[in-house]
Design an enzyme around this catalytic site. Structure first.
Site, PDB file in Angstrom:
ATOM      1  CG  ASN A 225     -18.478  33.761   5.367  1.00  0.00           C
ATOM      2  OD1 ASN A 225     -18.820  34.645   4.597  1.00  0.00           O
ATOM      3  ND2 ASN A 225     -19.304  32.765   5.697  1.00  0.00           N
TER       4      ASN A 225
ATOM      5  CB  CYS B 219     -12.505  28.273   1.406  1.00  0.00           C
ATOM      6  SG  CYS B 219     -13.765  29.473   1.828  1.00  0.00           S
TER       7      CYS B 219
ATOM      8  CD  GLU C 138     -14.049  25.112   8.968  1.00  0.00           C
ATOM      9  OE1 GLU C 138     -14.845  25.982   8.540  1.00  0.00           O
ATOM     10  OE2 GLU C 138     -12.855  25.059   8.631  1.00  0.00           O
TER      11      GLU C 138
HETATM   12 FE1  SF4 Z   1     -16.760  25.774   1.769  1.00  0.00          FE
HETATM   13 FE2  SF4 Z   1     -18.136  28.031   1.516  1.00  0.00          FE
HETATM   14 FE3  SF4 Z   1     -17.251  27.290   3.927  1.00  0.00          FE
HETATM   15 FE4  SF4 Z   1     -15.582  28.155   2.039  1.00  0.00          FE
HETATM   16  S1  SF4 Z   1     -17.195  29.350   3.038  1.00  0.00           S
HETATM   17  S2  SF4 Z   1     -15.292  26.340   3.325  1.00  0.00           S
HETATM   18  S3  SF4 Z   1     -16.481  27.290   0.148  1.00  0.00           S
HETATM   19  S4  SF4 Z   1     -18.777  26.235   2.679  1.00  0.00           S
END
Ligand code: SF4
Length: 313
Positions: free
Chosen positions: A228, A198, A126
């Site tokens: 995450n 997000c 990203e």
């Molecule tokens: Fe999008 Fe999910 Fe990544 Fe958040 S975690 S930016 S909602 S893909």
């Protein structure tokens, strides 16, 4: 022993959409369909899609001319978009709309002649995509900062035309600390009202903090390269409980559970719910433990439409 589940866990709207895009493109076109990078960072999902005919590649040069390519949920740089065009690839873009929103900010700032600072983790796809959306032809630059030391050591060309954006899957608390130091060092800096983290990252972090208060171990289902998911493990550890990141119940080391009475389970935004259910069943069968509280995931009320051409009806 009791099991508690994080009420907000597992697939987010961006991951749901990205996986659905790969499935639909495969349904419509058959195999092979090329996907640039793991469409979402989860080993189980990637293996399932490979089984359906998806071919995962890291570079556009690995996609034969004229074939179909899908960009992963993490987004891509302008160079990747240009390379795809030059190879006449048919592109389906599974970039999460919340990542695209950050791209739009970076593009806007570059066109206004601003320099831009991205708070994020080096080498994450990203970050590569977002950095690569900055248009340096307008004279500015984009810088990556990962921590407060990076902020203190950063040299910019024009601090009066400076903006920042953030990766979407960072730790909320760490990012706030970095943003505070940016604002102290560059008082005129522009940026989002809060941050670009997000809703899914925010909700899962809030939920694991609560879980960690109630448990003496937290198991996070997610892959090692999932940003995450790693943050969820870190947050549980910082709250003072043991925490482990596992791809599935197969990775569980039963020694971790010795002496534990409350086992918390959560899952990252790219981890399928069936992996949670399998882990719960294994614990129930082996330890005869009960499941405390809500079993179903909370509805976060967010849905992203598929790209045109892949929508039903
Ligand atoms: Fe999008 Fe999910 Fe990544 Fe958040 S975690 S930016 S909602 S893909």
């Amino acid at each position: 022993m009791q099991i508690r589940l994080a009420n907000t866990r597992g697939f987010c709207a961006g991951v749901d959409r990205a996986i659905e895009i790969v499935r639909k493109v495969l349904e419509q076109n058959g195999s092979p369909v090329y996907v640039k990078h793991e469409v979402v960072h989860n080993k189980t999902v990637v293996n399932e899609l490979k089984g359906l005919g998806a071919v995962f590649v890291e570079e556009i040069e690995d996609v034969p001319t004229g074939e179909i390519v899908i960009y992963s949920a993490h987004g891509v740089s302008k160079v990747v978009q240009k390379d795809s065009e030059e190879k006449h690839l048919e592109v389906y873009d599974a970039t999460c709309p919340l990542v695209s929103k950050v791209h739009a900010e970076v593009i806007k700032y570059s066109k206004l002649g601003y320099e831009c600072i991205l708070i994020g983790h080096q080498n994450h796809p990203e970050v590569e995509g977002t950095m690569g959306q900055f248009d340096a032809s307008f004279g500015g630059s984009i810088y990556l900062v990962e921590n407060v030391d990076d902020v203190n050591n950063l040299e910019v060309n024009n601090s009066s035309k400076l903006a920042y954006v953030t990766q979407t899957t960072l730790s909320i608390d760490d990012t706030q600390t970095i943003m505070d130091s940016l604002k102290r060092r560059f008082p005129d800096i522009h940026g989002p009202k809060t941050n670009d983290i997000c809703y899914a990252t925010q909700n899962r972090q809030d939920s694991v903090k609560q879980l960690a208060l109630e448990c003496d171990i937290v198991l996070v289902i997610g892959s090692i390269n999932s940003s995450n998911s790693n943050r969820l493990k870190e947050i549980a550890e910082r709250s003072g409980v043991e925490s482990y990141l596992i791809d599935s119940s197969e990775d569980l080391d039963h020694k971790w559970l010795e002496g534990k009475t409350e086992v918390g389970i959560t899952s990252g935004a790219s981890a399928p719910e069936h992996l949670v259910k399998e882990l719960v069943s294994l614990l129930q069968d082996k330890y005869n433990c009960s499941l405390f509280g809500e079993e179903e995931r909370a509805d976060e009320g967010i849905f992203f439409r598929l790209p045109k051409g892949l929508r039903n009806g």
